[in-house]
Design a protein around this motif. Sequence first.
Motif, short mmCIF file in Angstrom:
data_model
loop_
_atom_site.label_atom_id
_atom_site.label_comp_id
_atom_site.label_asym_id
_atom_site.label_seq_id
_atom_site.Cartn_x
_atom_site.Cartn_y
_atom_site.Cartn_z
N LEU A 78 0.83 -1.20 0.00
CA LEU A 78 0.00 0.00 0.00
C LEU A 78 0.86 1.25 0.00
N LEU A 79 0.42 2.25 -0.77
CA LEU A 79 1.08 3.56 -0.78
C LEU A 79 0.51 4.44 0.33
N GLN A 80 1.30 5.40 0.76
CA GLN A 80 0.78 6.40 1.68
C GLN A 80 -0.19 7.31 0.93
N LYS A 81 -0.91 8.15 1.67
CA LYS A 81 -1.89 9.05 1.07
C LYS A 81 -1.24 9.92 0.00
N ASN A 82 -1.88 9.95 -1.20
CA ASN A 82 -1.39 10.70 -2.38
C ASN A 82 0.00 10.24 -2.83
N GLY A 83 0.34 9.03 -2.43
CA GLY A 83 1.66 8.51 -2.82
C GLY A 83 1.82 8.31 -4.31
N ASN A 84 0.69 8.17 -5.04
CA ASN A 84 0.79 7.99 -6.49
C ASN A 84 1.12 9.30 -7.21
N LEU A 85 0.99 10.43 -6.51
CA LEU A 85 1.32 11.72 -7.13
C LEU A 85 2.63 12.29 -6.60
N ASN A 86 3.24 11.61 -5.66
CA ASN A 86 4.51 12.04 -5.09
C ASN A 86 5.60 11.10 -5.63
#
Length: 950
Positions: A78-86
């Motif tokens: 799992l990515l952290q919150k908004n990890g797909n944009l960071n």
Amino acid sequence: IYLTKRTPCIISATSGTTGRPKAIVHTHGSFTGGVTAMLNCDIVTGGKFLQVAAVSWNVHLLETFMPLISTKPGTLVLLQKNGNLNMPQFCQTIYDKQVTFMFVGSSMLKLLLDYLELNDPKSTDILSPLRNFWTAGEVYKPRDLARLKSFAPQTYIFLAYGLSETFCCIGNSFGKSIDQFANLTSLPIGHPLPGYRCLLIDEANGQIISPSTLNQIGQIHVTGAGRFQCYYNRPDLTDKVRVTINNEDYFRSGDLALYNDQSALVFVGRIDFQIKISGHRIEPDEIESILMKIVTNCVVIKATHVGNDYLVTYVETKHKQDYLRQYCLSHLPLYMVPSFFIIVDKFPLNPNGKLDRSVLPPIDFNSFSLPVSSEEQCQTEMEKEVHSIWLQVLSHVDNISISKSLFELGGNSLSIMELSYSYQSAFKRNLKISDLFSQSTIRDHARLLEQSLNSENGLTIWQPLNITEDRASYAQETVWTAEQIRFIPQSPPIAVYNTPVTYQVVAGHLFINQLLRAIDLIITRYSVFRTCLKFDVDKGYLKQSIQPLNSNIRQFYTVCSSLIQHNKELKTLFFDDYLKPIESGYLRCHFIRCGHTNEELLNESDFIIFTFHHLAGDGHSVKLFLEQLQLTYSGKNENSKELFLQYIDYAHYERNNMDMSEAKHYWNAALRDYGWDHYLDLPYDFGMPNNGRRSGQCCNILTDIPREIVNALFSRAEEFNATLLQLTLTCFYVFLSQLSPRNQDACVCVANRNRYRTELEKVMGAFSNMLPCRIKFDMSSSTFIDLLRQVQQNLVGMINYSYIPYSELIDLHRTPTKNLHAPYFHTFFAIQGKTDYDRFRNQFELTTTLDTKEHTCSLSEYDDMWSHADDESIPVITSMFDTDILLVVDNINKTMAVSWGYSIDLFEKSTIELLSKQFIQLFSDLFLTKTSSQLNILSVDKLISLPVSQ
């Protein structure tokens, strides 16, 4: 709880690519069916799965379930919150967790690759553990997948086409090789996954497209394992996308695709994103695919302002707008070149990592009416005139700076065409469309017009020389030599170079003596009708001499009369005039009376045939003759003493004042390696010609082209920014290549007026020049549009060198042992408009005053002799060509016919009838059953469905 396959299971949302996201209801059956279909792809093999998609998107569910359905145990990362944009955090997670499986969209992949290339020193290692890369939702660019393979060489790539309503229903698997992406411009989305059925439906006729039908665009319809149940609380939307085909419910996707030669589906675009500008349907993907060769990213949309539609392109690039516009101009038809290029730093993405069109920066239409500084106002009279024309064309603009581009003001290709027509009307100048497009300000257009108007200021105007003897012109030499050598003498003799024109009296009376006096005056003024040609043995060339005037003017032309009882006899007389040499001079005037013996008058329904020899006149000369006939018949021009350029003067200037070195260089290059004895490979009935000698006798078959094909020809000519000649001649080269691969290098003869100076417009004589248009192409790799552009380039390029005479042209490639050949000129192709002679084509009047009373006679051109009943034999006429294809076009009534002349020495009637039928069928195959996209992307050999003539 009692559950069935039809029990609702989940509610997810569409991605929002085509508008506001919609809530979708999937059942237990559709959800398990979609997951099972992916499992049956046998791609997932365990490992660590990165969860990237937003929770509202059904891909989020697939990512969650993949570790569970994998053939080997898997782990969900799992990515952290908004990890797909960071991107730094995103890359760190992939590297730290050693992710082996990733499912992202193209926008997300591009962000990742850009970051790796520009920022991360460990970029070569970050993706090294990746073994499976899945993508769905958007069209992928091969170069981005190639970049991915360079960072993750061990990765298997799976392109999974799907929609929120169907899960992943179509897929395409790629192995480890990076080479497969090197030269591709697009990738197929593949074949239906197990448990799914997909159909392509042609939106125009509702027919199902067979997988064996290549490159025909249709809408994707899906049914099977993972098809959704409905849109939540929106039965109206559900009904719009549900359709019953063969008793099965299908989902109408709104996506367009076609089949390739592997029966794989190739995504074309969205129906929602199709754009229609000025009547043209435009696929933004076509424009985007061209621009993506030079920019980082782009998207094309339509914008509307004050009732006008504009193509707008948003781009990520370092290039300037002018460069982008020039690049599009050189690679796209005019109507597909965007009006606006808006440069952005980065494209906005929605939470799903997809392009968010709703927050693209708006176009500032208010800039159209900004105040103009004094420095940017018109400075010259020409600029003021151009400015006035621009205000008429750009009706939504109030103030225009002379240095502001037309396209910055919302102009488009249609605006360019309107300006071009306005300039022609106002200044009598025909500027190149490409120049108007590339130099697109008022200042630029004013300069172009001034240059055109002043183009002849540096030339010495040709003046009358008052000479009566000189060497013959090049055109006279060519015609005279052909008559002596090329054409086999017949008994009785026939005339190969006669042009008869027939007129019928439709009102009033024609006074024959008054008409003959009018012709006498024309013969007196235009010395070409009194020219005598004789070969000068001592000097070794053909000489022309002007015979002096005397009291017997009518020795210089022929007059005859006939009496007939009905119009059928007219046809016999007409074709006799066509074949019979002119007894005296180069003009014959034949009066034909119907049922009366008054030798002084022609009454209503009587006829007159004017027959011109090519030595004295071409088509434009016939028009000049008829203009002069109106003046002299009325007596208005009877006492004119005006001196003007004569044809013999032109011949002298042509021989002594023209530098042909550049033209010789051009034609030497254009015809290099084209054999002197190279004949088109046609279905000759009497064997391949072995020399150039002919009887000169030919027949002609006239076939009407169906209205729907004519409409398509006019429409496609406008769409492709081509003339009818350019478009139909391109079709003829396709037709030739279809008859024989040897014809992929072919010369077809086209006509040129050759009145390249203003002084020549009023001179009667032989000017028309025949030019070889050589086209060399490979039908297995050239598209129709490629071929059209080559034809356009050749026709435009040869205009600057069209003055070269035929004798000089063949001397560049002469083979001494083949002197009886007429190289390059075996097949002639032309378009003849029914208004070519302006008012003389339909009806014109001759008016005179006798005994103080005005008499008017109305004459109309009569061409019914060309039509014949099925049981009638086709009359024999003459022609200098082996085949002579003439498209007769009525631009007003939008009708067209193909006239196919053929040498009876080489062909039988049945063969030409078949060729004419097949040529018309080719028009239908190209323009009624093929889309613009197919003409632009398919090679010629794949376009052709017509059987090759044996």
